[in-house]
Design a protein around this motif. Structure first.
Motif, mmCIF file in Angstrom:
data_model
loop_
_atom_site.group_PDB
_atom_site.id
_atom_site.type_symbol
_atom_site.label_atom_id
_atom_site.label_comp_id
_atom_site.label_asym_id
_atom_site.label_seq_id
_atom_site.Cartn_x
_atom_site.Cartn_y
_atom_site.Cartn_z
ATOM 1 N N ASP A 864 0.826 -1.213 0.000
ATOM 2 C CA ASP A 864 0.000 0.000 0.000
ATOM 3 C C ASP A 864 0.855 1.257 0.000
ATOM 4 O OD1 ASP A 864 -2.161 -1.673 0.031
ATOM 5 O OD2 ASP A 864 -2.566 -1.463 2.184
ATOM 6 N N LYS A 865 1.940 1.239 0.791
ATOM 7 C CA LYS A 865 2.828 2.404 0.838
ATOM 8 C C LYS A 865 3.534 2.600 -0.509
ATOM 9 C CE LYS A 865 2.343 4.041 4.992
ATOM 10 N NZ LYS A 865 1.865 5.433 5.202
ATOM 11 N N ALA A 866 3.929 1.482 -1.123
ATOM 12 C CA ALA A 866 4.584 1.572 -2.429
ATOM 13 C C ALA A 866 3.634 2.173 -3.454
ATOM 14 C CB ALA A 866 5.048 0.186 -2.873
ATOM 15 N N ALA A 867 2.371 1.768 -3.402
ATOM 16 C CA ALA A 867 1.375 2.321 -4.334
ATOM 17 C C ALA A 867 1.190 3.818 -4.100
ATOM 18 C CB ALA A 867 0.048 1.586 -4.178
ATOM 19 N N ASP A 868 1.155 4.224 -2.834
ATOM 20 C CA ASP A 868 0.976 5.657 -2.526
ATOM 21 C C ASP A 868 2.182 6.472 -2.987
ATOM 22 O OD1 ASP A 868 -1.477 5.260 -1.407
ATOM 23 O OD2 ASP A 868 -0.747 5.119 0.662
ATOM 24 N N ILE A 869 3.388 5.975 -2.684
ATOM 25 C CA ILE A 869 4.603 6.751 -2.948
ATOM 26 C C ILE A 869 4.997 6.705 -4.422
ATOM 27 C CG2 ILE A 869 7.093 6.858 -2.480
ATOM 28 C CD1 ILE A 869 6.374 5.710 0.354
ATOM 29 N N LEU A 870 4.913 5.517 -5.012
ATOM 30 C CA LEU A 870 5.425 5.345 -6.367
ATOM 31 C C LEU A 870 4.372 5.578 -7.446
ATOM 32 C CD1 LEU A 870 7.554 2.115 -5.756
ATOM 33 C CD2 LEU A 870 8.316 4.486 -5.641
ATOM 34 N N GLU A 871 3.116 5.345 -7.112
ATOM 35 C CA GLU A 871 2.061 5.463 -8.116
ATOM 36 C C GLU A 871 1.096 6.599 -7.842
ATOM 37 O OE1 GLU A 871 2.380 3.741 -10.635
ATOM 38 O OE2 GLU A 871 3.242 1.773 -10.192
ATOM 39 N N GLY A 872 1.233 7.251 -6.677
ATOM 40 C CA GLY A 872 0.295 8.316 -6.328
ATOM 41 C C GLY A 872 -0.988 7.799 -5.713
ATOM 42 N N GLY A 873 -1.018 6.526 -5.332
ATOM 43 C CA GLY A 873 -2.198 5.949 -4.698
ATOM 44 C C GLY A 873 -3.039 5.151 -5.681
ATOM 45 N N LYS A 874 -3.970 4.374 -5.142
ATOM 46 C CA LYS A 874 -4.808 3.489 -5.952
ATOM 47 C C LYS A 874 -5.661 4.265 -6.936
ATOM 48 C CE LYS A 874 -8.214 -0.242 -5.477
ATOM 49 N NZ LYS A 874 -8.994 -1.051 -4.508
ATOM 50 N N ALA A 875 -6.264 5.366 -6.464
ATOM 51 C CA ALA A 875 -7.147 6.154 -7.339
ATOM 52 C C ALA A 875 -6.377 6.724 -8.526
ATOM 53 C CB ALA A 875 -7.806 7.274 -6.539
ATOM 54 N N ALA A 876 -5.191 7.256 -8.250
ATOM 55 C CA ALA A 876 -4.392 7.839 -9.329
ATOM 56 C C ALA A 876 -3.964 6.761 -10.318
ATOM 57 C CB ALA A 876 -3.165 8.538 -8.751
ATOM 58 N N PHE A 877 -3.619 5.586 -9.789
ATOM 59 C CA PHE A 877 -3.201 4.489 -10.664
ATOM 60 C C PHE A 877 -4.347 4.061 -11.571
ATOM 61 C CE2 PHE A 877 -2.720 -0.022 -11.607
ATOM 62 C CZ PHE A 877 -1.431 -0.085 -12.089
ATOM 63 N N ASN A 878 -5.537 3.891 -10.976
ATOM 64 C CA ASN A 878 -6.694 3.467 -11.769
ATOM 65 C C ASN A 878 -7.090 4.530 -12.792
ATOM 66 O OD1 ASN A 878 -6.979 0.945 -10.606
ATOM 67 N ND2 ASN A 878 -8.267 1.701 -8.931
ATOM 68 N N GLN A 879 -6.941 5.806 -12.411
ATOM 69 C CA GLN A 879 -7.274 6.882 -13.348
ATOM 70 C C GLN A 879 -6.342 6.852 -14.555
ATOM 71 O OE1 GLN A 879 -6.931 10.866 -11.765
ATOM 72 N NE2 GLN A 879 -8.561 11.628 -13.101
ATOM 73 N N ARG A 880 -5.046 6.657 -14.299
ATOM 74 C CA ARG A 880 -4.102 6.554 -15.414
ATOM 75 C C ARG A 880 -4.411 5.330 -16.274
ATOM 76 N NH1 ARG A 880 -0.367 8.018 -11.511
ATOM 77 N NH2 ARG A 880 0.421 5.895 -11.308
ATOM 78 N N LYS A 881 -4.765 4.237 -15.616
ATOM 79 C CA LYS A 881 -5.090 3.009 -16.332
ATOM 80 C C LYS A 881 -6.266 3.238 -17.278
ATOM 81 C CE LYS A 881 -6.739 -1.712 -15.488
ATOM 82 N NZ LYS A 881 -7.157 -2.674 -14.449
#
Length: 886
Positions: A864-881
């Motif tokens: 979860d921390k890796a997703a927040d720090i490296l991807e900007g969080g789950k929401a940001a990752f899904n939005q980019r996807k």
């Protein structure tokens, strides 16, 4: 550190263990009660370091609880489950989370529609496709193809449509992958390697060994278990491993022992990182965190305790500032435990408090004389932007490649440096000898004038009266040589022997104690002592004789001096009797004649000395020519060996880099030397021909300078008349120095800039900053037994190259080398499948990395921390996807 689950490692898993009653299905008997059977299972699991057991009886789960309870009591995790056949009669093993109850298992079995629930061997009415869907998506289990190459196996039944189903993550084979090479057409092996077009999968299948365990003794068979990488064994981590089987799933037969150094543990006391404790993985480690949380500080602390200075001035300044700011205020201490490959795998503890020297202790805690460089000679640490500095400096690139050079090349380099040293010594002797010859030649040149003056005295008619003068001068010169050279030289030679007499203190009884052949060494010592004693006696006898000879010579010399003095006193009377001439008295004329003859007698022997000195000069010139020939041969050998090394490297870098040697291409030292000579009218611009000439060498230039201006112009190097005239005015010593200049070979590095398709190699100086740094990183990732530590390598790298090239290399290289990266780029820890990810956070001016913030991507908090720090969080990752349309 209390929590031991802070990094991913391979855990041995036996994934097809059967209960006590299963053996009856085979028509045999193990002769044990259920309790005895289970006890023996536990004993052998512990003995064989099996940490995870998968239960897989045919359509039966009645023995699950008994085995699970005893296994759990002994720290072994159990995934309950069963084996089942599809309506195509293909066999599968279904496993479920560790906390799945027997009641749930019965319900799952019922849902899979066995044709005869009382006979677990009977197949299900469901197809393999339906089984995969039910177990994976509806029941939350894990299903793999059992004994896929056997009669009831998926491959044997040629069910390629099932094989390609993405819900199927693993397949069991009976042994090593290479055992299938002999199978007709190598078909199964090609399918398992994902190279058969008819069975091609998007995600390669996870290949496992899970031989049926029908008897506890089967657990000892390496084919009954496989290795699954997890931080802490759990069903969730187990399933996640098969999302990346290339990195996380291995057979026991795949494991080859690799010997390399590693940083094992780190502890910091005081300062911004106070309380940080880390147990690094031996493979890939990634430090992540927001800006300013401590990533760079951690890596600079490693550099500080190892005593390694950065390459560039900017990097050195940054390092000093970080250490002072984060360790200096509280005099913090860094402690590092390492394992040294160079020291045969021995462990050492390095520690350093701010402002103090590095302390090194061995495994027993005793002070060690080794330095960090002795223990980790090949360790590489690069801070932010240091790769960029290497990309801009040819010497740094060559140093980077030197670790791949064969030992013979190191010996050649040493021989070249020794030869240059001998050239330098030869030059000093030549200059000294030439200077001596010049002085002597100047004196000898006076002889004709002096002898002409003697002739003038002869005209006065006094030669007959003073003919004894030159004879007396000759006698004085000969006597001087006897007293000052011949005798004393002999005495000094004999006395020098005393300094060479044997000294047997190195063979003392203490030194020989416990040696296996001490008696032989004592006999040798006795002979040496006798040699010394008898030689001293002979020397004493000789000194006594020399004393007698010296007394005799002194006596004879005294008589000779008396005779010379008597003759010179008689000359005084002769001088007075000489007629006056041109206002000079007879005495003045006599004294003048005497002094003239003294000068002639002093100079005349030097005519012979000139020939001797010229012979010495000739010998020195010959020696120099021989050294230059030797040097030329060694330089050619160096270039040839270096080229062979580059060919080997090019094979390892196929499709990535291309390396080419340019022999002695760095000619800046010659230009700098000539500019230092301050040649009239010659600036750097007028020396550009040195860099452009195809056949240039310092030795050839020296030859041409000695030959003159026309030779320089005829060489077709483009030398102007002004430069040629200036060069020929160089002093002989400067020309000799020119011959000694060493030109290093340069390496041309070319990067393949094509992501796919046809290769497109471009030289380093034609690349963007990101591409230049990518090229250097390819070299850094090549084989090295010591760790590679880097701070944010992505800062100067092309992101696509990280994903396509660097991560791929890391995944294979990390098996045989330790990597520690601080990064903001998700590709490195996630797709590189870092075995240890450390998440930095900061609050109240202090960095934090608790044990639950350390582990691989299968640790929920770390993920979860890796997703927040490296991807900007789950929401940001899904939005980019969604925006990319993936």
């Amino acid at each position: 550190m209390v929590n031991t689950y802070t990094k991913a490692r391979f855990w041995k898993c036996a994934l097809q263990v059967n209960p006590a009653g299963y053996i009856a299905y085979r028509g045999t008997d193990h002769g044990m009660t259920e309790e005895q059977y289970n006890q023996e299972l536990v004993r052998l699991a512990l003995e064989n370091d099996i940490k995870v057991v998968g239960l897989a009886d045919h359509g039966n789960v009645d023995g699950v609880d008994a085995i699970r309870n005893i296994m759990n009591q002994n720290g072994i995790l159990v995934f309950p489950g069963f084996e089942i056949a599809s309506c195509e009669k293909a066999h599968f093993v279904c496993l479920y989370p560790e906390d799945t109850t027997t009641v749930q298992l019965h319900r799952y079995l019922g849902d899979l529609q066995l044709l005869d629930p009382e006979d677990g061997v009977c197949p299900s009415s469901l197809s393999a496709q339906q089984l995969l869907q039910k177990v994976e998506n509806e029941q939350g289990g894990f299903i793999y193809a059992a004994h896929c190459t056997d009669d009831s196996g998926l491959l044997k039944l040629r069910l390629n449509h099932i094989w390609k189903n993405e819900l199927l993550k693993a397949a069991q084979i009976p042994g090593a992958l290479d055992d299938l090479k002999n199978e007709v057409g190598n078909g199964y092996r090609q399918i398992l390697l994902n190279k058969d077009p008819g069975y091609k999968r998007e995600l390669q299948i996870g290949i496992i060994n899970a031989k049926d365990v029908a008897n506890p003794g089967d657990l000892a068979n390496p084919k009954a278990s496989c290795l699954i990488k997890m931080t802490k064994p759990s069903f969730a981590s187990f399933k996640l491993a098969f999302q990346d089987p290339e990195s996380r799933v291995r057979l026991n037969s795949d494991v080859a022992e690799k010997y390399y150094s590693q940083l094992e543990r780190m502890k910091i006391t005081g300062g911004y990182l106070d309380g940080i404790e880390i147990e690094f993985s031996e493979h890939l480690n990634s430090v992540i965190g927001g800006r300013g949380t401590g990533k760079s500080t951690l890596l600079e602390c490693i550099r500080y305790v190892l005593g390694i200075r950065p390459i560039g001035k900017i990097a050195q300044k940054q390092h000093d500032e970080i250490i002072k700011e984060n360790l200096g205020k509280t005099k913090a201490r860094v402690e590092l435990t390492i394992r040294s490959s160079d020291m045969n795998g021995k462990r050492f503890k390095l520690s350093r408090r701010y402002g103090e020297s590095i302390s090194v202790q061995d495994e027993e805690g005793k002070p060690s004389a080794f330095t960090p460089v002795d223990l980790l000679p090949g360790i590489e640490i690069y801070g932010q932007n240091e790769i960029y500095e290497i990309a801009q400096d040819a010497n740094s690139q060559r140093q980077l490649l030197e670790r791949f050079l064969e030992k013979g090349l190191t010996d050649v380099e040493k021989a070249i440096h020794e030869a240059i040293g001998r050239l330098s010594e030869n030059r000093k002797k030549l200059v000294e000898a030439q200077s001596g010859v010049s002085v002597i030649e100047d004196e000898v040149a006076r002889l004709p004038k002096l002898e002409e003056q003697v002739g003038q005295f002869k005209t006065l008619g006094i030669e007959g009266k003073l003919k004894i003068v030159p004879l007396l001068e000759t006698e004085k010169r000969l006597l001087k040589r006897v007293l000052e050279e011949e005798g004393p030289n002999l005495k000094r030679g004999f006395l020098a022997i005393q300094d060479c007499l044997p000294d047997t203190t190195f063979l003392s009884d203490v030194a020989l104690d416990k040696l296996p052949h001490a008696d032989n060494l004592r006999e040798i010592r006795a002979v040496l002592n006798t040699m010394r004693t008898e030689t001293e006696a002979i020397l004493q006898q000789w000194l006594e004789k020399y004393g007698l000879w010296e007394t005799q010579v002194t006596s004879f010399a005294k008589n000779l001096n008396t005779g010379i003095k008597n003759d010179e006193d008689a000359l005084e009377k002769t001088f007075k009797e000489l007629p006056a001439c041109e206002g000079k008295t007879g005495k003045q004329i006599g004294i003048e004649y005497q002094r003239l003859m003294q000068e002639i007698e002093r100079i005349r022997p030097k005519q012979t000395l000139i020939a001797t000195r010229k012979q010495l000069l000739s010998e020195l010139h010959n020696q120099r020519r021989m050294i230059l020939v030797e040097l030329s041969a060694k330089r050619a050998e160096r270039s040839a060996q270096f080229e062979r090394t580059l060919k080997k490297l090019n094979k390892r870098l196929t499709g990535k880099l291309r390396l080419q040697i340019k022999t002695e291409a760095n000619r800046t030292p010659v230009i700098d030397f000539l500019l230092g000579c301050r040649l009239d009218g010659v600036g750097e611009g007028r020396l550009s021909w040195i860099r452009e000439a195809d056949t240039f060498s310092p030795v050839r230039l020296a030859e041409l300078i000695r030959a003159g201006t026309e030779a320089l112009r005829d060489e077709k190097w483009g030398i102007t008349p002004t430069v040629a005239e200036a060069l020929v005015r160089l002093t002989p010593e400067k020309i000799l120095e020119l011959e000694e200049i060493e030109l290093s070979d340069s390496i041309e590095i070319e990067l393949n800039t094509a992501h796919e398709g046809q290769e497109n190699f471009r030289p380093l100086n034609k690349l963007s900053t990101g591409q230049q740094c990518t090229a250097i990183l390819h070299l850094l990732l090549l084989e090295n037994l010591d760790p590679l530590i880097m701070d944010q390598p992505e800062d100067n790298l092309d992101n696509a190259f990280i994903a396509d090239r660097i991560v791929t290399e890391l995944r294979s290289a990390k098996i045989a080398r330790q990597f520690i990266f601080a990064t903001h780029n998700a590709n490195i820890p996630v797709f590189g499948d870092a075995e240890w990810i450390g998440v930095f956070e900061a609050s109240d001016g202090q960095a934090h990395m608790p044990a639950n913030s350390q582990g691989a991507i299968d640790v929920p908090h770390v993920r979860d921390k890796a997703a927040d720090i490296l991807e900007g969080g789950k929401a940001a990752f899904n939005q980019r996807k969604a925006k990319y349309g993936y």
